[in-house]
Design a protein around this motif. Sequence first.
Motif, short mmCIF file in Angstrom:
data_model
loop_
_atom_site.label_atom_id
_atom_site.label_comp_id
_atom_site.label_asym_id
_atom_site.label_seq_id
_atom_site.Cartn_x
_atom_site.Cartn_y
_atom_site.Cartn_z
N MET A 195 0.47 -1.16 -0.25
CA MET A 195 -0.05 -0.16 0.16
C MET A 195 0.57 1.52 -0.03
O MET A 195 0.77 2.15 -1.06
CB MET A 195 -1.03 -0.05 1.11
N ALA A 196 2.12 1.07 0.87
CA ALA A 196 2.37 2.40 0.14
C ALA A 196 3.46 2.71 -0.55
O ALA A 196 3.75 4.25 -1.10
CB ALA A 196 3.68 2.05 1.76
N ILE A 197 4.14 1.68 -1.16
CA ILE A 197 4.54 2.05 -2.40
C ILE A 197 3.83 2.58 -3.25
O ILE A 197 3.75 3.50 -3.76
CB ILE A 197 4.70 0.80 -2.80
N SER A 227 -6.52 -8.15 -15.21
CA SER A 227 -5.84 -8.90 -15.02
C SER A 227 -4.29 -8.82 -14.82
O SER A 227 -3.81 -9.81 -13.76
CB SER A 227 -6.03 -10.65 -15.81
N MET A 228 -3.86 -7.72 -15.65
CA MET A 228 -2.30 -7.48 -15.46
C MET A 228 -2.13 -6.70 -14.50
O MET A 228 -0.94 -6.38 -14.03
CB MET A 228 -2.42 -6.77 -16.17
N ALA A 229 -3.26 -6.58 -13.19
CA ALA A 229 -2.39 -5.58 -12.38
C ALA A 229 -2.08 -5.53 -11.16
O ALA A 229 -0.87 -5.47 -10.77
CB ALA A 229 -3.93 -4.82 -12.13
N PRO A 230 -2.25 -7.26 -11.13
CA PRO A 230 -1.48 -7.45 -9.55
C PRO A 230 0.05 -8.06 -10.37
O PRO A 230 1.01 -7.75 -10.20
CB PRO A 230 -1.52 -9.35 -9.26
N THR A 231 0.49 -8.37 -11.43
CA THR A 231 1.63 -8.82 -12.39
C THR A 231 2.45 -7.23 -11.91
O THR A 231 3.41 -7.04 -11.70
CB THR A 231 1.39 -8.53 -13.97
N ILE A 232 1.95 -6.00 -12.62
CA ILE A 232 2.23 -4.83 -12.79
C ILE A 232 2.53 -4.48 -11.03
O ILE A 232 3.60 -3.28 -10.92
CB ILE A 232 1.70 -3.96 -13.46
N GLN A 233 1.89 -5.09 -9.90
CA GLN A 233 1.87 -4.24 -8.80
C GLN A 233 2.95 -4.79 -8.55
O GLN A 233 4.04 -4.83 -7.24
CB GLN A 233 1.42 -4.52 -7.86
N ASN A 234 3.45 -5.94 -9.01
CA ASN A 234 4.78 -7.00 -8.47
C ASN A 234 5.38 -6.48 -8.62
O ASN A 234 6.92 -7.01 -8.61
CB ASN A 234 3.77 -8.42 -8.62
N GLY A 235 5.99 -6.51 -9.89
CA GLY A 235 6.56 -5.72 -10.61
C GLY A 235 7.72 -3.96 -10.02
O GLY A 235 8.26 -4.28 -9.69
N VAL A 236 6.06 -3.55 -9.54
CA VAL A 236 6.52 -2.25 -8.54
C VAL A 236 7.35 -2.87 -7.60
O VAL A 236 8.52 -2.05 -7.62
CB VAL A 236 5.19 -1.68 -8.90
N ALA A 283 8.66 -4.76 -7.04
CA ALA A 283 10.39 -5.59 -6.71
C ALA A 283 10.98 -4.95 -7.57
O ALA A 283 12.17 -5.35 -6.42
CB ALA A 283 10.59 -7.02 -7.92
N THR A 284 11.22 -4.40 -8.57
CA THR A 284 11.62 -2.56 -8.33
C THR A 284 12.08 -1.75 -7.18
O THR A 284 13.30 -1.35 -7.50
CB THR A 284 10.80 -1.96 -9.50
N ALA A 285 11.14 -1.66 -6.58
CA ALA A 285 11.11 -0.91 -5.39
C ALA A 285 11.98 -1.74 -4.10
O ALA A 285 12.80 -0.83 -3.84
CB ALA A 285 9.50 -0.78 -4.55
N ASN A 286 12.00 -3.36 -4.22
CA ASN A 286 12.91 -3.47 -2.96
C ASN A 286 14.50 -3.93 -3.84
O ASN A 286 14.80 -3.17 -3.09
CB ASN A 286 12.09 -5.22 -3.77
N VAL A 287 14.28 -3.50 -5.36
CA VAL A 287 15.78 -3.99 -5.81
C VAL A 287 16.29 -1.94 -5.20
O VAL A 287 17.83 -1.91 -4.92
CB VAL A 287 16.00 -4.00 -7.15
#
Length: 64
Positions: free
Chosen positions: A1-3, A43-52, A54-58
């Motif tokens: 949520m914060a991201i 249905s692409m929303a979870p994939t985009i959220q996971n990508g964002v 992962a990028t924030a984590n990196v």
Amino acid sequence: MAISVSVVLLLLILAVIFLRNGGLKVSHAIVCALLGFFLASTSMAPTIQNGVAATANVVSNLKP
């Protein structure tokens, strides 16, 4: 949520800057906002959220 809140605020600030500088027309901003709303309901929303996330984590693991 914060991201997602941070990303939305960053994109909002960028949109305001582009609108003020004349690089982004109001019609373009409306189209981009509508695209975001419609994309969030697909249905692409979870994939985009996971990508964002992962990028924030990196980025957060980078040490200057």
